[in-house]
Design a protein around this motif. Structure first.
Motif, mmCIF file in Angstrom:
data_model
loop_
_atom_site.group_PDB
_atom_site.id
_atom_site.type_symbol
_atom_site.label_atom_id
_atom_site.label_comp_id
_atom_site.label_asym_id
_atom_site.label_seq_id
_atom_site.Cartn_x
_atom_site.Cartn_y
_atom_site.Cartn_z
ATOM 1 N N LEU A 73 0.844 -1.201 0.000
ATOM 2 C CA LEU A 73 0.000 0.000 0.000
ATOM 3 C C LEU A 73 0.882 1.256 0.000
ATOM 4 O O LEU A 73 0.639 2.201 -0.760
ATOM 5 N N THR A 126 2.276 1.884 -3.413
ATOM 6 C CA THR A 126 1.244 2.391 -4.336
ATOM 7 C C THR A 126 0.993 3.873 -4.070
ATOM 8 O O THR A 126 0.931 4.686 -4.996
ATOM 9 N N ARG A 171 1.625 7.224 -6.466
ATOM 10 C CA ARG A 171 0.592 8.240 -6.776
ATOM 11 C C ARG A 171 1.116 9.645 -6.498
ATOM 12 O O ARG A 171 0.717 10.610 -7.130
ATOM 13 N N GLY A 224 -8.396 9.217 -12.145
ATOM 14 C CA GLY A 224 -9.388 8.420 -11.421
ATOM 15 C C GLY A 224 -8.898 7.900 -10.077
ATOM 16 O O GLY A 224 -9.616 7.158 -9.407
ATOM 17 N N SER A 225 -7.697 8.286 -9.669
ATOM 18 C CA SER A 225 -7.135 7.811 -8.406
ATOM 19 C C SER A 225 -7.558 8.703 -7.240
ATOM 20 O O SER A 225 -7.376 9.925 -7.279
ATOM 21 N N TYR A 226 -8.105 8.081 -6.198
ATOM 22 C CA TYR A 226 -8.490 8.832 -5.001
ATOM 23 C C TYR A 226 -7.241 9.368 -4.303
ATOM 24 O O TYR A 226 -7.240 10.476 -3.772
ATOM 25 N N THR A 227 -6.162 8.572 -4.316
ATOM 26 C CA THR A 227 -4.915 9.001 -3.658
ATOM 27 C C THR A 227 -4.345 10.240 -4.350
ATOM 28 O O THR A 227 -3.911 11.189 -3.677
ATOM 29 N N SER A 228 -4.379 10.244 -5.688
ATOM 30 C CA SER A 228 -3.902 11.413 -6.440
ATOM 31 C C SER A 228 -4.742 12.633 -6.071
ATOM 32 O O SER A 228 -4.210 13.739 -5.891
ATOM 33 N N TYR A 229 -6.061 12.404 -5.943
ATOM 34 C CA TYR A 229 -6.980 13.498 -5.566
ATOM 35 C C TYR A 229 -6.571 14.086 -4.206
ATOM 36 O O TYR A 229 -6.511 15.306 -4.039
ATOM 37 N N LYS A 261 -6.577 18.727 3.527
ATOM 38 C CA LYS A 261 -7.564 17.683 3.175
ATOM 39 C C LYS A 261 -7.136 16.330 3.767
ATOM 40 O O LYS A 261 -7.964 15.581 4.312
ATOM 41 N N LYS A 272 -9.265 14.197 6.527
ATOM 42 C CA LYS A 272 -9.697 12.800 6.344
ATOM 43 C C LYS A 272 -9.196 11.931 7.502
ATOM 44 O O LYS A 272 -9.925 11.057 7.976
ATOM 45 N N GLU A 306 -11.529 12.585 10.351
ATOM 46 C CA GLU A 306 -12.858 11.993 10.103
ATOM 47 C C GLU A 306 -12.826 10.491 10.346
ATOM 48 O O GLU A 306 -13.701 9.928 11.007
ATOM 49 N N GLU A 307 -11.802 9.855 9.773
ATOM 50 C CA GLU A 307 -11.729 8.385 9.889
ATOM 51 C C GLU A 307 -11.517 7.978 11.341
ATOM 52 O O GLU A 307 -12.066 6.968 11.795
ATOM 53 N N ASP A 359 -9.724 2.196 6.750
ATOM 54 C CA ASP A 359 -9.780 3.544 6.152
ATOM 55 C C ASP A 359 -8.765 4.460 6.827
ATOM 56 O O ASP A 359 -8.066 5.235 6.175
ATOM 57 N N TYR A 381 -5.177 3.625 5.853
ATOM 58 C CA TYR A 381 -4.907 4.113 4.497
ATOM 59 C C TYR A 381 -4.612 5.620 4.525
ATOM 60 O O TYR A 381 -3.613 6.082 3.971
ATOM 61 N N HIS A 382 -5.489 6.376 5.198
ATOM 62 C CA HIS A 382 -5.293 7.828 5.223
ATOM 63 C C HIS A 382 -4.025 8.216 6.000
ATOM 64 O O HIS A 382 -3.343 9.176 5.639
HETATM 65 N N1 LIG Z 1 -7.019 1.670 0.880
HETATM 66 C C1 LIG Z 1 -7.520 2.527 0.131
HETATM 67 C C2 LIG Z 1 -8.686 3.260 0.519
HETATM 68 N N2 LIG Z 1 -9.431 3.228 1.657
HETATM 69 C C3 LIG Z 1 -10.396 4.139 1.470
HETATM 70 N N3 LIG Z 1 -10.288 4.727 0.260
HETATM 71 C C4 LIG Z 1 -11.145 5.757 -0.341
HETATM 72 O O1 LIG Z 1 -11.310 6.762 0.603
HETATM 73 C C5 LIG Z 1 -12.485 7.470 0.291
HETATM 74 C C6 LIG Z 1 -13.083 7.876 1.613
HETATM 75 O O2 LIG Z 1 -14.436 7.812 1.556
HETATM 76 P P1 LIG Z 1 -15.326 8.889 2.251
HETATM 77 O O3 LIG Z 1 -16.740 8.446 2.063
HETATM 78 O O4 LIG Z 1 -14.855 9.129 3.634
HETATM 79 O O5 LIG Z 1 -14.998 10.190 1.443
HETATM 80 P P2 LIG Z 1 -15.599 10.691 0.061
HETATM 81 O O6 LIG Z 1 -16.884 11.362 0.340
HETATM 82 O O7 LIG Z 1 -15.631 9.582 -0.954
HETATM 83 O O8 LIG Z 1 -14.499 11.701 -0.410
HETATM 84 P P3 LIG Z 1 -13.983 13.054 0.265
HETATM 85 O O9 LIG Z 1 -14.305 14.156 -0.700
HETATM 86 O O10 LIG Z 1 -14.591 13.231 1.625
HETATM 87 O O11 LIG Z 1 -12.503 12.863 0.354
HETATM 88 C C7 LIG Z 1 -13.347 6.574 -0.593
HETATM 89 O O12 LIG Z 1 -13.405 7.124 -1.900
HETATM 90 C C8 LIG Z 1 -12.554 5.265 -0.607
HETATM 91 O O13 LIG Z 1 -12.630 4.613 -1.857
HETATM 92 C C9 LIG Z 1 -9.228 4.222 -0.353
HETATM 93 N N4 LIG Z 1 -8.663 4.498 -1.561
HETATM 94 C C10 LIG Z 1 -7.554 3.808 -1.904
HETATM 95 N N5 LIG Z 1 -6.978 2.832 -1.121
HETATM 96 C C11 LIG Z 1 -5.756 2.115 -1.544
HETATM 97 O O14 LIG Z 1 -5.048 2.900 -2.472
HETATM 98 C C12 LIG Z 1 -4.834 2.154 -3.659
HETATM 99 C C13 LIG Z 1 -4.834 3.087 -4.839
HETATM 100 O O15 LIG Z 1 -6.122 3.642 -5.020
HETATM 101 P P4 LIG Z 1 -6.339 4.839 -6.066
HETATM 102 O O16 LIG Z 1 -5.483 5.934 -5.605
HETATM 103 O O17 LIG Z 1 -7.828 5.196 -5.997
HETATM 104 O O18 LIG Z 1 -5.958 4.301 -7.402
HETATM 105 C C14 LIG Z 1 -5.971 1.118 -3.686
HETATM 106 O O19 LIG Z 1 -5.626 0.012 -4.462
HETATM 107 C C15 LIG Z 1 -6.073 0.782 -2.213
HETATM 108 O O20 LIG Z 1 -5.052 -0.143 -1.872
#
Ligand SMILES: N=c1c2ncn([C@@H]3O[C@H](COP(=O)(O)OP(=O)(O)OP(=O)(O)O)[C@@H](O)[C@H]3O)c2ncn1[C@@H]1O[C@H](COP(=O)(O)O)[C@@H](O)[C@H]1O
Length: 108
Positions: free
Chosen positions: A8, A11, A15, A22-27, A35, A39, A42-43, A65, A68-69
């Motif tokens: 993790l 990864t 990012r 489309g990556s949440y991590t990039s976002y 931010k 998070k 919040e978590e 969660d 991750y954060h």
């Molecule tokens: N472990 C995680 C993980 N845990 C939680 N999340 C995301 O964290 C976000 C938190 O959700 P919330 O409901 O609290 O927030 P939200 O309303 O969606 O978004 P915000 O605007 O509040 O930030 C969700 O979109 C989840 O998908 C994660 N996103 C990514 N990962 C890891 O990161 C890797 C890369 O992911 P990407 O960056 O998306 O490619 C994945 O393969 C995973 O291993």
């Protein structure tokens, strides 16, 4: 756990190095430290509520969660897994910590 966390971490690091569509991590990295910290907070609250409700399945989801954060925070701040491992290792050599923590409590 260590392997999964290492994977993790890598990864998340990748990012940070290059944006992925489309990556949440990039976002999160684009939004920046405020931010990321929001998070983490919040978590943490969600872990507390799930645990207080005695819902272990939900608590596991929220802990994941949070981890991750926290990992995103570590990468953002340049803190490695080894940094945390070293600190935990150091602490593991010292047991019987009750008095120390009790004194800290009383002084705060
Ligand atoms: N472990 C995680 C993980 N845990 C939680 N999340 C995301 O964290 C976000 C938190 O959700 P919330 O409901 O609290 O927030 P939200 O309303 O969606 O978004 P915000 O605007 O509040 O930030 C969700 O979109 C989840 O998908 C994660 N996103 C990514 N990962 C890891 O990161 C890797 C890369 O992911 P990407 O960056 O998306 O490619 C994945 O393969 C995973 O291993």
């Amino acid at each position: 756990m260590n392997d999964v966390w290492q994977e993790l971490y890598k990864t998340v690091q990748s990012r940070k190095e290059s944006h992925q569509e489309g990556s949440y991590t990039s976002y999160l990295f684009e939004k920046g430290i405020d931010k990321i910290l929001k998070k983490c907070g919040e978590e943490c609250s969600e872990v507390i509520i799930a645990a207080k409700n005695g819902d272990n399945a939900e608590t596991v989801l929220e802990i994941s969660d949070m981890l991750y954060h926290l990992t995103v925070l570590m990468v953002n701040q340049g803190i490695s897994l080894e940094d945390v491992e070293t600190e935990l290792e150091k602490r593991s050599k010292k047991t019987g910590n009750l008095k120390t923590f009790h004194q800290v409590d009383k002084n705060s």
